[in-house]
Design an enzyme around this catalytic site. Structure first.
Site: not given
Length: 579
Positions: A146, A305, A307, A309
């Site tokens: 993440s 970010d 990833d 999400d």
């Protein structure tokens, strides 16, 4: 076996490759480093793995990933029926070793007779969630850490509903992973063999097309976008992550024409060379985007970010300066817009529901009450919001409208069961265009909500405590607050103490207690008079203990003062505990 014995085993065993051994020889004289790498196995927690890249049992590497995947494979096989044939979908982001970890995972699954579907290049979290359900998979894996610093990577496990695994399945999977004691007990086959056996399937771009089509259905008022799109300016940065292509595509397809990308951060790069920390919660990550935003006179600046999400947003105030919106601000703006516009357009269902985590703003409760929509609270972690969506669909009791958490994550719609920054970008762009049509910036819109619902303010303090000593300090902090809950904070009475691990809500006035109604978790929550609160919990993914604060003021200055006082009172207690 102690850490030096483990270290020696990795150097001597024929199972570990020469590059791994060479890295370990390089730390031969550093006993503390050896201890950190080998004093334990990297913990497979309820969210999966997350750790620093490198050789060792307490590091993210191909061997720890293989071992975790073998445990997951054993669990899937134990389900019986057609679980293996249903398979596992796998996605990965731009971090170092992400493609390699994805490949290792699918080859271990294939060696166990389990079919795997893997995206041909990096993808964001929500499309993995979408793919799990599209292919009717039994599980999913996302390789990502993440928003963690560049030296980290991770491994998250999803189940057939497209959400991260929740109780009791998460604990059951952990138990299976722990049973895999020896690294050379892990099964693996070559990619060529896995493909030949029909167990290694590459996901093509048709899934991206279907996903984007689902998002476009969630646009509430296409007319307002069409009206403002020609003059509305957006700056976006993917922070070297997976958001670049899907964000640009959704904005283009719903009609926004002036989308400016931060070129220095456009391409995927796991070293994140332009930022210290690829986290849209950190204003420093916006430095290049802010520079471009001023140059092109952007209406709004957005960042996702690695990833994709989480979404961070900067919006203009009356003076034309860019102000950072936090996760609660973004969540409340979207919540009020979704409920308000659906009500105006006659689309608000009678059984509509919204979901937030317990550490998110109390302002959401006020907004939901205003529109007559039921709000549900869940534990920290978006998997609990995903679990609630599953419950609503199974029972038919409610229709999910929106869910968010304070840590910059939200989900509009039910196409996915995890937070989705791509749909969040679309939602923020739409609501910002809506307010521009009314002559307001996004920040002015937020101020108008404060005037309407009350001046709520939330802050977060995280204390990083690394290594073995840090684990003990975090435990000491939690034990102290648990055994000696404060009766007063910053001159205000603590009315209620919730210990989610003990499943107990204690009324500090009467002494009465009741169950929390939520799953057990190492979280402590203090309800304070005047609609204020404080929450303490260890991070599940980083060596941190987190302190959340929320207050309600008569105006912005009063809210700021109350938040500062509450935070100061709690930090004084913490400093007394750790010295």
């Amino acid at each position: 076996m102690d850490y030096m014995q483990r270290y020696g085993e990795w150097l001597e065993s024929g199972y570990f490759d020469e590059a791994t051994k060479e890295e370990l020889r390089g730390i031969a004289g550093d006993e503390k480093e050896i201890q950190e790498r080998f004093y334990r196995d990297l913990e497979f927690g309820t969210g999966g793995l997350r750790g620093i890249l490198g050789a060792g049992t307490n590091r993210m590497n191909i061997y720890t990933v293989r071992k975790a995947t073998q445990g997951l494979a054993n669990y899937i096989l134990a389900q019986g029926g057609n679980a293996a044939a249903r398979g596992v979908a796998i996605a990965y982001d731009s971090r170092r070793m992400s493609p390699e970890f994805a490949d290792e995972s699918i080859r271990v699954l294939a060696a166990n007779g389990i079919k795997g579907y893997v995206f041909e290049s990096l993808r964001h979290v929500a499309i993995l969630s979408y793919a799990v359900r599209k292919f009717h998979c039994i599980a999913g894996i996302v390789i990502t850490a993440s928003h963690n610093p560049p030296e980290y990577n991770g491994y998250k496990v999803y189940w057939e509903d497209g959400a991260q695994v929740a109780e009791p399945r998460d604990v059951e999977i952990i138990e299976e992973v722990l049973k895999v004691e020896k690294y050379d007990d892990v099964k693996s086959i070559s990619k060529e063999e896995a493909v030949a056996r029909g167990l290694y399937v590459v996901i093509d771009e048709s899934v991206d097309d279907e996903y984007i089509a689902e998002l476009k259905k969630l646009l509430i008022d296409p007319a307002v976008v069409a009206k403002e799109a020609d003059d509305f300016s957006i700056v976006y940065t993917p922070l070297h992550g997976s958001g670049n292509i899907p964000v640009r595509r959704i904005l283009q397809e719903i009609g926004f024409k002036n989308v400016h990308i931060v070129k220095e951060q456009e391409l995927p790069d796991g070293n994140f060379p332009t930022v210290d920390y690829p986290n849209p919660e950190d204003i420093k990550a916006f430095a290049l985007a802010l520079e471009l935003g001023k140059k092109v006179e952007a209406d709004v600046i957005m960042a996702t970010d690695p990833d994709a999400d989480r979404l961070g947003v900067l919006a203009r105030n009356k003076a034309g300066e860019f102000i950072a919106l936090n996760g609660n601000n973004i969540g409340v703006l979207l919540l009020d817009y979704i409920l308000g516009r659906k009500k105006e357009l006659g689309q608000l269902p009678a059984n509509g529901a919204v979901v937030e985590t317990i550490v998110s703003t109390n302002m959401a409760k006020t907004v939901a009450r205003h529109y007559g929509v039921e709000l549900f609270e869940v534990l920290t972690g978006f998997k609990y919001i995903g679990e609630k969506i599953k419950e609503f669909e199974a029972t038919g009791s409610h229709q999910y409208l929106f869910g968010f958490e304070e840590s910059y994550g939200c989900l509009i719609g039910t196409h996915a069961r995890d937070k989705d920054a791509i749909v969040a970008v679309m939602g923020v762009a739409e609501l910002a265009a809506y307010y521009k049509a009314k002559g307001m910036t996004l920040y002015e819109a937020l101020v108008s909500l404060y005037e309407k619902y009350g001046y709520y303010k939330e802050t977060l303090q995280s204390i990083t405590l690394k290594g073995i000593e840090g684990v003990a300090q975090i435990q000491r902090i939690m034990d102290s607050f648990r055994s000696n809950p404060p009766k007063e904070l910053a001159g205000s009475v603590v009315e209620e103490f919730k210990d989610y691990d003990a499943d107990r809500v204690l009324d500090l006035k009467t002494g009465d207690s009741a169950p929390t109604g939520l799953p057990k978790s190492n979280v402590l929550y203090f309800e304070i008079e005047g609609d204020a609160w404080c929450c303490v919990r260890p991070s599940g993914t980083e060596p941190k203990v987190k302190f959340y604060f929320g207050v309600k003021g008569s105006d912005m200055e009063d809210a700021d003062a109350k938040a500062a006082a509450l935070e100061g009172a709690v930090m004084e207690i913490v400093n007394g505990i750790i010295g």
